[in-house]
Design an enzyme around this catalytic site. Structure first.
Site, PDB file in Angstrom:
ATOM      1  N   GLU A  71       0.862  -1.186   0.000  1.00 22.16           N
ATOM      2  CA  GLU A  71       0.000   0.000   0.000  1.00 22.16           C
ATOM      3  C   GLU A  71       0.895   1.230   0.000  1.00 22.16           C
ATOM      4  O   GLU A  71       1.851   1.299   0.777  1.00 22.16           O
ATOM      5  CB  GLU A  71      -0.861   0.052   1.261  1.00 22.16           C
ATOM      6  CG  GLU A  71      -1.966  -0.950   1.289  1.00 22.16           C
ATOM      7  CD  GLU A  71      -2.773  -0.838   2.585  1.00 22.16           C
ATOM      8  OE1 GLU A  71      -2.539   0.102   3.365  1.00 22.16           O
ATOM      9  OE2 GLU A  71      -3.596  -1.706   2.816  1.00 22.16           O
ATOM     10  N   THR A 102      -5.760   5.830   7.238  1.00 19.38           N
ATOM     11  CA  THR A 102      -6.257   6.285   5.933  1.00 19.38           C
ATOM     12  C   THR A 102      -7.718   6.724   6.069  1.00 19.38           C
ATOM     13  O   THR A 102      -8.552   5.955   6.535  1.00 19.38           O
ATOM     14  CB  THR A 102      -6.154   5.140   4.903  1.00 19.38           C
ATOM     15  OG1 THR A 102      -4.866   4.560   5.023  1.00 19.38           O
ATOM     16  CG2 THR A 102      -6.373   5.651   3.509  1.00 19.38           C
TER      17      THR A 102
END
Ligand code: PXP
Length: 241
Positions: A71, A102
């Protein structure tokens, strides 16, 4: 198609970085998670390096026997690292330094040119790209337009739903997004905020390919060990928990 579990080991590194020491090692955690049945290992190399470090990603690339999902933000620095390390796939995520985790999906519609370029660069090097997005029809359409191989549906709002009505609303939203994406030729993953208690309905969405789950597994692993925590998540995904 069987649904697979990607275990996100970032928060093993969070514990290590609390003391800037060498333990616990996320690479060891990845090995144990795989032995317990993890189908993939996920790690987020953040620009601020608050948990996973460059060294971790390099070692994970050499040691992970399932598949490695990196990621990362869609920046030049991260693209260069991915091209060098060659993870099995990359998930592009939005990143803000001040956030705790996030928040919200990546805006593909608003930066279609830039995301398109990054997708192109990575996929030309045989690294499939997944775009972490909210299940908004326009974002899904834009993800198909830039020819990403996968999307990862952001399950954060579903995970935060406080009552039955909003839970159903968020699950229906994910289901519709999943169906739209599959019809557009995208492969579909999901993640963020999933737990032992809320994972099953998402696991049942037709065509869902992989769930990326971190915090709840690592939290449990601090108390019962990562192997048991991963095994119990595999059970939860099968509705046996
Ligand atoms: N998927 C993405 C794109 C993420 O950014 C994260 C968090 O790093 C996760 C999945 C895992 O979320 P959680 O730790 O809440 O399970």
């Amino acid at each position: 198609m069987t649904l697979t579990l990607g275990v996100n080991i970032d928060h093993i590194a969070t514990i290590r970085q609390a003391r800037r020491t060498v333990e616990p090692d996320p690479v060891a955690a990845a090995v144990l998670a795989e032995l317990a049945g993890a189908d993939g290992i996920t790690a987020h190399l953040r620009e601020d390096r608050r948990h996973i470090q460059d060294r971790d990603v390099r070692l994970l690339r050499q040691t992970v026997r399932t598949h490695l999902n990196l990621e990362m933000a869609a920046t030049e620095e991260m693209v260069a690292i991915a091209l060098d390390i060659k993870p099995d796939y990359v998930t592009l995520v939005p990143e803000r330094r001040e956030e705790v985790t996030t928040e919200g999906g990546l805006d593909i519609v608003g930066q279609i040119g830039r995301i398109g370029e990054v997708v192109d660069k990575l996929q030309s090097a045989n690294i499939p790209v997944s775009l972490f997005i909210d299940a908004e029809p326009a974002q899904i359409e834009a993800s198909a337009k830039v020819q990403a191989k996968f999307i990862e549906l952001h399950t954060g709002k579903y995970a935060e739903a406080k009552d039955e009505k909003s839970l159903k609303h968020e699950l229906d939203f994910l289901a519709a997004g999943c169906e739209q994406a599959l019809q557009a030729g995208l492969r579909v993953n999901a993640g963020h905020g999933l737990t032992y208690w809320n994972v099953y309905p998402v696991a049942c969405l037709p065509g869902m390919e992989e769930l990326n789950i971190g915090h709840t597994i690592i939290s449990r692993s601090a108390l019962v060990g990562i192997e048991r925590a991963v095994r119990e998540m595999k059970m939860a995904i099968r509705g046996e928990y």
